[in-house]
Enzyme design. Structure first.
Site, PDB file in Angstrom:
ATOM      1  N   ARG A  90     -12.254 -52.980 -46.537  1.00 12.78           N
ATOM      2  CA  ARG A  90     -11.680 -52.782 -45.209  1.00 12.78           C
ATOM      3  C   ARG A  90     -11.945 -51.384 -44.670  1.00 12.78           C
ATOM      4  NH1 ARG A  90      -5.989 -54.788 -45.176  1.00 12.78           N
ATOM      5  NH2 ARG A  90      -7.195 -56.607 -44.556  1.00 12.78           N
ATOM      6  N   TYR A  91     -11.883 -50.399 -45.545  1.00 14.85           N
ATOM      7  CA  TYR A  91     -12.040 -48.999 -45.134  1.00 14.85           C
ATOM      8  C   TYR A  91     -13.494 -48.566 -45.342  1.00 14.85           C
ATOM      9  CZ  TYR A  91      -6.908 -48.577 -45.157  1.00 14.85           C
ATOM     10  OH  TYR A  91      -5.566 -48.715 -44.911  1.00 14.85           O
ATOM     11  N   ARG A  94     -14.172 -47.099 -49.406  1.00 11.84           N
ATOM     12  CA  ARG A  94     -13.511 -47.575 -50.620  1.00 11.84           C
ATOM     13  C   ARG A  94     -13.209 -49.057 -50.508  1.00 11.84           C
ATOM     14  NH1 ARG A  94     -10.497 -45.044 -47.075  1.00 11.84           N
ATOM     15  NH2 ARG A  94      -8.259 -45.269 -46.826  1.00 11.84           N
ATOM     16  N   CYS A 103      -0.244 -61.367 -63.786  1.00  9.67           N
ATOM     17  CA  CYS A 103       0.581 -60.161 -63.848  1.00  9.67           C
ATOM     18  C   CYS A 103       1.510 -60.315 -65.048  1.00  9.67           C
ATOM     19  CB  CYS A 103       1.412 -60.014 -62.582  1.00  9.67           C
ATOM     20  SG  CYS A 103       0.365 -59.755 -61.141  1.00  9.67           S
ATOM     21  N   CYS A 107       6.432 -60.757 -59.095  1.00  8.84           N
ATOM     22  CA  CYS A 107       7.380 -60.233 -58.114  1.00  8.84           C
ATOM     23  C   CYS A 107       7.546 -61.284 -57.032  1.00  8.84           C
ATOM     24  CB  CYS A 107       6.848 -58.951 -57.488  1.00  8.84           C
ATOM     25  SG  CYS A 107       6.221 -57.782 -58.701  1.00  8.84           S
ATOM     26  N   CYS A 110       5.691 -60.656 -53.674  1.00  7.71           N
ATOM     27  CA  CYS A 110       4.278 -60.258 -53.759  1.00  7.71           C
ATOM     28  C   CYS A 110       3.488 -60.581 -52.485  1.00  7.71           C
ATOM     29  CB  CYS A 110       3.620 -60.954 -54.944  1.00  7.71           C
ATOM     30  SG  CYS A 110       1.871 -60.520 -55.114  1.00  7.71           S
ATOM     31  N   ARG A 112       0.330 -60.818 -52.340  1.00  9.30           N
ATOM     32  CA  ARG A 112      -0.805 -61.686 -52.670  1.00  9.30           C
ATOM     33  C   ARG A 112      -0.351 -62.971 -53.364  1.00  9.30           C
ATOM     34  NH1 ARG A 112      -4.196 -57.252 -54.773  1.00  9.30           N
ATOM     35  NH2 ARG A 112      -4.351 -56.312 -52.720  1.00  9.30           N
ATOM     36  N   ASP A 270       5.745 -56.339 -46.477  1.00 10.51           N
ATOM     37  CA  ASP A 270       4.784 -57.099 -45.677  1.00 10.51           C
ATOM     38  C   ASP A 270       5.399 -58.411 -45.183  1.00 10.51           C
ATOM     39  OD1 ASP A 270       2.684 -55.253 -45.968  1.00 10.51           O
ATOM     40  OD2 ASP A 270       2.099 -56.117 -47.894  1.00 10.51           O
ATOM     41  N   ASP A 307       1.624 -51.551 -43.785  1.00  9.27           N
ATOM     42  CA  ASP A 307       0.272 -52.103 -43.864  1.00  9.27           C
ATOM     43  C   ASP A 307       0.203 -53.096 -42.701  1.00  9.27           C
ATOM     44  OD1 ASP A 307      -2.268 -52.402 -44.865  1.00  9.27           O
ATOM     45  OD2 ASP A 307      -1.604 -52.697 -46.930  1.00  9.27           O
ATOM     46  N   LYS A 314      -3.194 -49.263 -43.605  1.00  8.76           N
ATOM     47  CA  LYS A 314      -1.911 -48.585 -43.761  1.00  8.76           C
ATOM     48  C   LYS A 314      -1.699 -47.568 -42.646  1.00  8.76           C
ATOM     49  CE  LYS A 314      -2.308 -49.186 -48.713  1.00  8.76           C
ATOM     50  NZ  LYS A 314      -3.655 -49.823 -48.692  1.00  8.76           N
TER      51      LYS A 314
HETATM   52  C1  LIG Z   1      -4.369 -49.918 -49.781  1.00 12.62           C
HETATM   53  C2  LIG Z   1      -5.773 -50.257 -49.679  1.00 12.62           C
HETATM   54  C3  LIG Z   1      -6.765 -49.332 -50.028  1.00 12.62           C
HETATM   55  C4  LIG Z   1      -6.439 -47.949 -50.535  1.00 12.62           C
HETATM   56  O1  LIG Z   1      -5.834 -47.193 -49.534  1.00 12.62           O
HETATM   57  P1  LIG Z   1      -5.507 -45.657 -49.784  1.00 12.62           P
HETATM   58  O2  LIG Z   1      -4.718 -45.262 -48.579  1.00 12.62           O
HETATM   59  O3  LIG Z   1      -6.830 -44.960 -49.910  1.00 12.62           O
HETATM   60  O4  LIG Z   1      -4.724 -45.560 -51.059  1.00 12.62           O
HETATM   61  C5  LIG Z   1      -8.071 -49.711 -49.908  1.00 12.62           C
HETATM   62  N1  LIG Z   1      -8.412 -50.934 -49.450  1.00 12.62           N
HETATM   63  C6  LIG Z   1      -7.488 -51.832 -49.076  1.00 12.62           C
HETATM   64  C7  LIG Z   1      -7.934 -53.152 -48.572  1.00 12.62           C
HETATM   65  C8  LIG Z   1      -6.137 -51.523 -49.182  1.00 12.62           C
HETATM   66  O5  LIG Z   1      -5.215 -52.435 -48.830  1.00 12.62           O
HETATM   67  S1  SF4 Z   2       3.339 -57.255 -56.499  1.00 16.91           S
HETATM   68 FE1  SF4 Z   2       2.104 -59.110 -56.918  1.00 16.91          FE
HETATM   69  S2  SF4 Z   2       0.211 -58.330 -57.812  1.00 16.91           S
HETATM   70 FE2  SF4 Z   2       1.727 -56.673 -57.963  1.00 16.91          FE
HETATM   71  S3  SF4 Z   2       2.676 -56.953 -59.995  1.00 16.91           S
HETATM   72 FE3  SF4 Z   2       3.954 -58.015 -58.527  1.00 16.91          FE
HETATM   73  S4  SF4 Z   2       3.186 -60.143 -58.603  1.00 16.91           S
HETATM   74 FE4  SF4 Z   2       1.594 -58.843 -59.498  1.00 16.91          FE
END
Ligand SMILES: *Cc1c(COP(=O)(O)O)cnc(C)c1O
Ligand code: SF4
Length: 369
Positions: A90-91, A94, A103, A107, A110, A112, A270, A307, A314
């Site tokens: 996305r960025y 990175r 996991c 959670c 979560c 995801r 989220d 986010d 973010k």
């Molecule tokens: C959170 C995240 C990152 C890392 O973000 P930083 O602000 O650099 O810690 C990179 N890619 C995605 C898709 C993210 O959600």
């Molecule tokens: S937030 Fe989601 S990915 Fe992170 S530890 Fe909890 S269940 Fe696993």
């Protein structure tokens, strides 16, 4: 068998066990077993003092998860930013690399949820494909291993990924996002640490949400990672009934620093389906930052971020410290509410008496407008 594997094997994974242990009607949570995996390590379960406490709420399913309030499967639109399986790019410089679907515990909030725990959605089959994508994208200088939890891979499998990443010249830093030190500190074995320290510069972000999670055994695990030269950060999710309280958050941040972990982010929860009951107003997060900044070590103050739904990334939020800003001056509010004036460079206005006093190290207080 290693202790961490024993912990996983003895984890609570069935609605029936939850029902018996905590007296929750089985019919309330049976459906949830199918929707999002239940798993709680015996260690983390032992931290629950009573039903509905902050530890309980994070991992024990609740029928409120079934209430449809129109939230999203993929609130951060990660799937849209996924050029190949297991990568979220996305960025500019990175990317996330999802290398594990499991996991140590799950959670309930979560982000995801749609993927985590499901081997068909995050498959280790695609690891080579992900490595290949990263190697073909020279702009990626920072790879964040995530999942699921990367530290639940076996030592060999994890080392395979780390080794391959390190051979890619443009990958400057590797990060690991993990909740293992919180859910399963037994996993931080000397063998694992020996592997990790070979792949510096390596950063780890852990995930603690409540001060009671920083037990002596968790603190020891964090110490082993810190001793291996790994800078540790922490990401906390702001959750109703868990940590939506300035004094709880302050204690959490201070205990993290004692465990050699630097607080990094507090996330506004989220907009994930089935998690409406965890969400707080955004003002709550601002109130928490306001209660930390100035009142305790600056090192204990993380960034509070949302986010952005839809994939905006973010976005940091701060309480209002700038009262007024012009070419001439900035009027500022300090942590305790006092007002100060800072003169901009090259502004022609005369230095006022208050400002002269300020340069002599005295406090300047002006009337609040
Ligand atoms: C959170 C995240 C990152 C890392 O973000 P930083 O602000 O650099 O810690 C990179 N890619 C995605 C898709 C993210 O959600
Ligand atoms: S937030 Fe989601 S990915 Fe992170 S530890 Fe909890 S269940 Fe696993």
């Amino acid at each position: 068998m290693e202790r961490w594997r024993q912990q996983l094997q003895n984890s609570v994974t069935k609605a029936r066990e939850i029902s018996q242990r905590f007296g929750v009607p089985l019919e309330d949570i049976l459906e949830l077993e199918k929707q999002f995996n239940i798993k709680i390590t015996p260690y983390y379960l032992s931290l629950i003092k009573e039903k509905d406490d902050p530890i309980y709420k994070q991992v024990i399913p609740d029928k409120l998860e079934l209430v449809d309030t129109g939230l999203f499967e993929d609130p951060l639109a990660e799937d849209k930013d996924s050029p190949v399986n297991n990568i979220v790019h996305r960025y500019p410089d990175r990317c996330l690399f999802l290398i594990s679907h499991v996991c140590a515990s799950y959670c309930r909030f979560c982000t995801r949820k749609r993927k985590v725990g499901d081997p068909t959605k995050i498959s280790t089959k695609f690891i080579d494909e992900g490595l290949n994508y990263i190697s073909q994208h020279p702009e990626i200088r920072d790879v964040i291993l995530s999942g699921g939890d990367p530290l639940l891979l076996g030592d060999h499998q994890l080392e395979y990924v780390l080794q391959k990443l390190r051979r890619i010249e443009h990958v400057e830093i590797i990060r690991i996002g993990t909740r293992v030190p919180c859910f399963l500190p037994h996993r931080i074995t000397s063998g694992l640490v020996r592997i990790l320290k070979k792949y510096h510069p390596l950063y780890i972000n852990v995930h603690f949400n409540h001060p009671d999670e920083l037990t002596p055994i968790a603190v020891r695990a964090l110490g082993r990672l810190a001793n291996a030269g790994i800078p540790l950060g922490n990401q906390t999710v702001l959750l109703k009934g868990v940590n939506d309280n300035p004094s709880v958050m302050k204690k959490l941040m201070q205990k993290l620093l004692q465990a050699r972990v630097r607080p990094y982010y507090i996330y506004q929860a989220d907009m994930v389906f089935g998690t409406e009951h965890f969400r707080t107003n955004v003002e709550k997060g601002l109130e928490i930052i306001q209660a930390l900044r100035g009142w305790t070590s600056g090192l204990a103050v993380p960034h509070f971020v949302i986010d952005a739904p839809g994939g905006g990334g973010k976005i940091p939020l701060l309480p209002q410290y700038i009262m007024k800003i012009s070419d001439e001056e900035v009027i500022l509010r300090n942590y305790s509410g006092k007002i100060y004036r800072y003169r901009q460079p090259e502004s022609n206005g005369p230095l006022r008496i208050e400002e002269i006093l300020e340069t002599e190290g005295q406090e300047l207080t002006i009337e609040e407008a």
